[in-house]
Design an enzyme around this catalytic site. Sequence first.
Site, PDB file in Angstrom:
ATOM      1  N   GLY A  15      26.646  39.598  34.691  1.00 44.06           N
ATOM      2  CA  GLY A  15      25.240  39.534  35.116  1.00 44.06           C
ATOM      3  C   GLY A  15      24.314  39.883  33.968  1.00 44.06           C
ATOM      4  N   ARG A  76      30.300  33.670  33.868  1.00 45.83           N
ATOM      5  CA  ARG A  76      31.532  34.253  34.383  1.00 45.83           C
ATOM      6  C   ARG A  76      32.624  33.245  34.048  1.00 45.83           C
ATOM      7  NH1 ARG A  76      27.744  36.931  38.170  1.00 45.83           N
ATOM      8  NH2 ARG A  76      28.028  39.078  37.542  1.00 45.83           N
ATOM      9  N   ASP A 107      31.032  46.317  33.956  1.00 43.98           N
ATOM     10  CA  ASP A 107      32.425  46.780  33.942  1.00 43.98           C
ATOM     11  C   ASP A 107      33.432  45.633  34.009  1.00 43.98           C
ATOM     12  OD1 ASP A 107      31.849  46.260  36.539  1.00 43.98           O
ATOM     13  OD2 ASP A 107      32.523  48.193  37.333  1.00 43.98           O
ATOM     14  N   THR A 130      23.533  46.228  32.427  1.00 48.25           N
ATOM     15  CA  THR A 130      23.478  45.901  33.852  1.00 48.25           C
ATOM     16  C   THR A 130      22.336  46.693  34.472  1.00 48.25           C
ATOM     17  OG1 THR A 130      24.546  46.292  35.988  1.00 48.25           O
ATOM     18  CG2 THR A 130      25.380  47.571  34.173  1.00 48.25           C
ATOM     19  N   ASP A 132      22.194  47.863  37.402  1.00 49.11           N
ATOM     20  CA  ASP A 132      22.622  48.774  38.481  1.00 49.11           C
ATOM     21  C   ASP A 132      22.843  50.224  38.059  1.00 49.11           C
ATOM     22  OD1 ASP A 132      22.606  46.788  40.402  1.00 49.11           O
ATOM     23  OD2 ASP A 132      24.619  46.111  39.861  1.00 49.11           O
ATOM     24  N   ASP A 134      25.513  51.588  36.965  1.00 45.70           N
ATOM     25  CA  ASP A 134      26.721  52.060  37.648  1.00 45.70           C
ATOM     26  C   ASP A 134      27.901  52.236  36.707  1.00 45.70           C
ATOM     27  OD1 ASP A 134      26.944  49.396  37.067  1.00 45.70           O
ATOM     28  OD2 ASP A 134      27.796  48.800  38.989  1.00 45.70           O
ATOM     29  N   ARG A 176      24.800  47.013  45.779  1.00 46.48           N
ATOM     30  CA  ARG A 176      25.815  46.841  46.827  1.00 46.48           C
ATOM     31  C   ARG A 176      26.666  48.090  46.968  1.00 46.48           C
ATOM     32  NH1 ARG A 176      26.400  41.444  45.391  1.00 46.48           N
ATOM     33  NH2 ARG A 176      25.166  40.353  46.938  1.00 46.48           N
TER      34      ARG A 176
HETATM   35  P1  ADP Z   1      30.060  42.194  34.839  1.00 46.32           P
HETATM   36  O1  ADP Z   1      30.411  42.344  33.400  1.00 46.32           O
HETATM   37  O2  ADP Z   1      28.586  42.027  35.042  1.00 46.32           O
HETATM   38  O3  ADP Z   1      30.682  43.276  35.711  1.00 46.32           O
HETATM   39  P2  ADP Z   1      31.993  40.214  35.939  1.00 46.32           P
HETATM   40  O4  ADP Z   1      32.685  41.187  36.825  1.00 46.32           O
HETATM   41  O5  ADP Z   1      31.637  38.898  36.521  1.00 46.32           O
HETATM   42  O6  ADP Z   1      30.627  40.776  35.319  1.00 46.32           O
HETATM   43  O7  ADP Z   1      32.930  39.961  34.657  1.00 46.32           O
HETATM   44  C1  ADP Z   1      32.522  39.094  33.632  1.00 46.32           C
HETATM   45  C2  ADP Z   1      33.699  38.349  33.081  1.00 46.32           C
HETATM   46  O8  ADP Z   1      34.646  39.257  32.505  1.00 46.32           O
HETATM   47  C3  ADP Z   1      34.518  37.557  34.093  1.00 46.32           C
HETATM   48  O9  ADP Z   1      33.943  36.317  34.437  1.00 46.32           O
HETATM   49  C4  ADP Z   1      35.821  37.363  33.335  1.00 46.32           C
HETATM   50  O10 ADP Z   1      35.701  36.314  32.393  1.00 46.32           O
HETATM   51  C5  ADP Z   1      35.951  38.683  32.562  1.00 46.32           C
HETATM   52  N1  ADP Z   1      36.873  39.581  33.272  1.00 46.32           N
HETATM   53  C6  ADP Z   1      36.606  40.428  34.281  1.00 46.32           C
HETATM   54  N2  ADP Z   1      37.712  41.066  34.710  1.00 46.32           N
HETATM   55  C7  ADP Z   1      38.734  40.581  33.958  1.00 46.32           C
HETATM   56  C8  ADP Z   1      40.156  40.835  33.900  1.00 46.32           C
HETATM   57  N3  ADP Z   1      40.755  41.693  34.731  1.00 46.32           N
HETATM   58  N4  ADP Z   1      40.867  40.155  32.987  1.00 46.32           N
HETATM   59  C9  ADP Z   1      40.292  39.292  32.140  1.00 46.32           C
HETATM   60  N5  ADP Z   1      38.973  39.008  32.155  1.00 46.32           N
HETATM   61  C10 ADP Z   1      38.199  39.633  33.043  1.00 46.32           C
END
Ligand code: ADP
Length: 328
Positions: A15, A76, A107, A130, A132, A134, A176
């Site tokens: 995000g 993503r 995260d 982010t 949030d 968090d 959330r």
């Molecule tokens: P944020 O960083 O905002 O928490 P996401 O949870 O959508 O966003 O994670 C961003 C990207 O990080 C995902 O689309 C994916 O490419 C990568 N990612 C997240 N978790 C994993 C994982 N367990 N293994 C490999 N890549 C991951």
Amino acid sequence: MKSKIKKIGVFTSGGDSPGMNAAIRAVVRTCAYLKVDCVGIYRGYQGMIEADFKPMDARSVNNIINKGGTILKSARCDDFRTAEGRKKAYDNLIAEGIDALVVIGGDGSFTGAMVFNKEYDFPIIGIPGTIDNDIFGTSNTLGFDTATNTVVEIIDKIRDTASSHNRLFFVEVMGRDVGHIALNVGVGAGAEEILIPEENLGLERLLESLKRSKKSGKSSSIVVVAEGDKTGENVFELKDYVEKHLPIYDVRVSVLGHLQRGGAPSCFDRVLASRMGVKAVESLLEGKSNFMVGIQNNEITLTPISKAIKGHTKIDKELIRVSDIMTT
Ligand code: ADP
């Protein structure tokens, strides 16, 4: 500073949040200052897999410190969750001569970075971006300050109309799993009640508080509701509930949604991004890896990424107490 690292890749992932551009700028300029090459990677892990790279010099980040969103775009990327996807990413980074990464994201992005680092021993430093707030290991994530300022400004406007019509407004804000935005904007905008995921204040208490507020002669009321609040009712169900039990109130709902993510970063977020960007590059050049840059007691700090991901942020109980006192 003598270091093995000659070229740093920087990207934004997950995000978006205000301040990401300021962080990109800080990373690029610090690289230029320390005479290390810097490459922008577009669309996060997706761009890594597709070799969507662009060399960046100090001038390539002119006039972006004040811009919301991210010039490197964010995405993503499900392919990065697979070993084949990460192998492609690794091959592309090596072909480009990139030997370390700065990931700006939440995260999820940090988890991806950690998995990648484990597989390929690739040096990585994270910057928490982010709205949030968090992420464990930092009192502020990039974008939180801006988002709370944006929301307070909007609630001030909602209050104008609320008080003109003696209305009660439920304002839903992002959150959330965590209520940091709700709690802070609730206190900052003088909300009657603040409903957050961490505490179940209960519907009874909400009704009591609204009754009290009416009795005390208040002409309008604002209730801030985090998306994931613990009453289990969504904001429209809350409206119905209150209208049913307190027909005296004319209730309106405002769901702020993505309004909260955009806009020019606040001065605080710009300064924070600049400080974090400098620390991220310096840390890589010092041979550090697998850390997240954070701010604690106004000091820029490093926390192991594994802790940043696993640790949980706690809601500020003292701020809840302050909020309670303010609504008497
Ligand atoms: P944020 O960083 O905002 O928490 P996401 O949870 O959508 O966003 O994670 C961003 C990207 O990080 C995902 O689309 C994916 O490419 C990568 N990612 C997240 N978790 C994993 C994982 N367990 N293994 C490999 N890549 C991951």
